[in-house]
Design an enzyme around this catalytic site. Structure first.
Site, short mmCIF file in Angstrom:
data_model
loop_
_atom_site.label_atom_id
_atom_site.label_comp_id
_atom_site.label_asym_id
_atom_site.label_seq_id
_atom_site.Cartn_x
_atom_site.Cartn_y
_atom_site.Cartn_z
N LYS A 57 102.99 6.27 -19.69
CA LYS A 57 103.19 7.60 -19.14
C LYS A 57 104.52 7.69 -18.35
O LYS A 57 105.13 6.67 -18.06
CB LYS A 57 102.01 7.97 -18.23
CG LYS A 57 100.66 8.07 -18.99
CD LYS A 57 100.70 9.05 -20.14
CE LYS A 57 99.35 9.56 -20.59
NZ LYS A 57 98.53 8.59 -21.33
C1 LIG Z 1 96.87 8.92 -21.25
C2 LIG Z 1 95.93 10.04 -21.36
C3 LIG Z 1 94.67 10.07 -20.72
C4 LIG Z 1 94.08 8.98 -19.89
O1 LIG Z 1 94.63 7.82 -20.01
P1 LIG Z 1 94.36 6.39 -19.41
O2 LIG Z 1 95.01 5.52 -20.43
O3 LIG Z 1 92.92 6.19 -19.27
O4 LIG Z 1 95.07 6.34 -18.10
C5 LIG Z 1 93.91 11.21 -20.83
N1 LIG Z 1 94.32 12.25 -21.54
C6 LIG Z 1 95.51 12.28 -22.16
C7 LIG Z 1 95.93 13.52 -22.89
C8 LIG Z 1 96.35 11.17 -22.12
O5 LIG Z 1 97.52 11.20 -22.77
#
Ligand SMILES: *Cc1c(COP(=O)(O)O)cnc(C)c1O
Length: 399
Positions: free
Chosen positions: A186
């Site tokens: 992210k």
């Molecule tokens: C990355 C993501 C999450 C949650 O991600 P984790 O890998 O559990 O931190 C939830 N929704 C979306 C749209 C994502 O891209």
């Protein structure tokens, strides 16, 4: 998007602070931690930057979403509306607390289609969860109206759109609760982590309990604390928080790079008549984590995706065939491939998935190409990339 690309001294120094005290846990051990409270510090920075009253860190973005649902009182048998284009995490987080994800179509915003949301509301609907995919957002104005009209909770999955805004308000802070992920890929990363933000004091208190076995965090003797509610362990560690603290302080630096790189690509692609860009709702400003565009038909989109990958244009995604982001290939949910006996009510609630028609979503996802904007590109690299992309698209269109 990935903040890890620009990892450096600031991240290292925050982590070293934690290692020097040796206290890797966010709660307790106050006399041993040399005054280091990385999780707490990160929460206050998030609260300040996003102008909300509360933030609660979590071990992942998925955990953050489950926490948000739980504290809003959503659980067994309740229905939560989500878009067909998201990450499996949004679906999983709802299942985890026993609620039923109701998957509905998207439109040219690549997020919830408002008419499909309206049609999907039943007496069991408790929440709408827009997912602001690939750096842009759902039509929040309409969703607020619908939620108010039907007394529904509005929870934003803003995991892919940190830094984007709607009418000047940060995404994630518009609904009753908002969630961000700080996983490794992210814009801001903790390694693993996530956060729930809210302006609701009661939700904030419950998030604090729920994420730490129900601890009320009153006084300074953990063993003597009481537990007003059942909780679980969704805590983040100090090490992860330390990385996130350094990264989060760089959010505006990262957003500026994203925007610059995005703009170079967009200006180049804009010259091509037969592609269109993803619609951003009025009043919205993207986080510029991705550049999304549509070809006229599925065949052209597939051909462009192939041409990109054979020309060395990495990190552009064609989501129609994707196993993680689009409903089409989610057979493990449709077939309920659970490792353990699955609640019957939930299994019944998911039956619709086997027959529901998502051709409206296919129409958008099938023509879409989604290009991740990297932070590490030099200006020369992005410019060269833009040129190759334009050539690839033109070659496909002229064929
Ligand atoms: C990355 C993501 C999450 C949650 O991600 P984790 O890998 O559990 O931190 C939830 N929704 C979306 C749209 C994502 O891209």
């Amino acid at each position: 998007m990935p903040g890890f690309e620009l990892f450096g001294e600031k991240e290292k120094s925050e982590v070293l602070d934690v290692l020097e005290s040796g206290i890797l846990m966010r709660y307790g051990f106050d006399n041993l931690r040399n005054g280091h409270f990385k999780a707490k510090d990160l929460e206050s920075e998030i609260t300040k930057r996003f102008n909300v009253s509360h933030s609660q860190l979590a071990s992942s973005g998925t955990a953050a979403i489950s926490m948000a649902l739980a504290v809003a009182g959503i659980g067994a048998g309740d229905e939560v509306i989500i878009p067909s284009f998201t990450f499996v995490a949004s679906f999983e987080a709802i299942l985890l607390i026993g609620a039923i994800p109701i998957v509905v179509d998207i439109d040219d915003t690549l997020t919830l289609d408002i008419e499909s949301v309206k049609k999907s509301i039943t007496s069991k609907t408790k929440a709408i969860m827009p997912v602001h995919m690939c750096g842009s957002m759902a039509d929040m104005g309409s969703l607020i109206e619908i939620s108010n009209k039907h007394s529904l909770i509005l929870i934003e999955d803003a995991c892919q759109a940190i830094g984007g805004t709607y009418n000047g308000i940060p995404l994630g802070t518009i609904g009753d609760l908002g969630c961000f992920s700080f996983d490794f890929v992210k814009t801001v990363t903790c390694g693993e982590g996530g956060v729930v933000v809210t302006n609701n004091k009661e939700f904030a208190l419950k998030l604090d309990y729920f994420s730490d076995h129900g601890h009320d965090h009153v006084g300074n003797n953990r063993g003597a604390e009481s537990h007003p509610y059942i909780g679980y362990n969704f805590r983040i560690s100090e090490l992860n928080s330390a990385v996130g603290l350094a990264q989060f302080r760089r959010l505006d630096e990262f957003l500026e790079i994203q925007k610059n790189n995005y703009t170079i690509l967009r200006n180049a692609l804009q010259e091509i008549d037969s592609i269109t860009f993803r619609t951003v709702p009025k009043g919205g400003v993207e986080s510029y984590a991705f550049l999304n565009f549509y070809l006229n038909d599925i065949q052209s989109a597939k051909a462009v995706a192939r041409s990109f990958s054979s020309s060395g244009i990495d990190s552009c995604f064609y989501y129609l065939d994707n196993n993680w982001h689009y409903i089409n290939n989610w057979d493990h949910f449709k077939e309920i491939k659970s490792l353990y006996p699955f609640p019957n009510e939930l299994a019944q609630g998911l039956k619709y998935l086997k027959t529901k028609d998502f051709s409206k979503s296919d129409y958008y996802i099938g023509r879409n190409i989604s290009c991740l904007i990297k932070l590490s590109w030099t200006k020369e690299e992005v410019t060269e990339r833009a040129k190759i992309m334009v050539d690839c698209i033109n070659a496909v269109i002229k064929n």
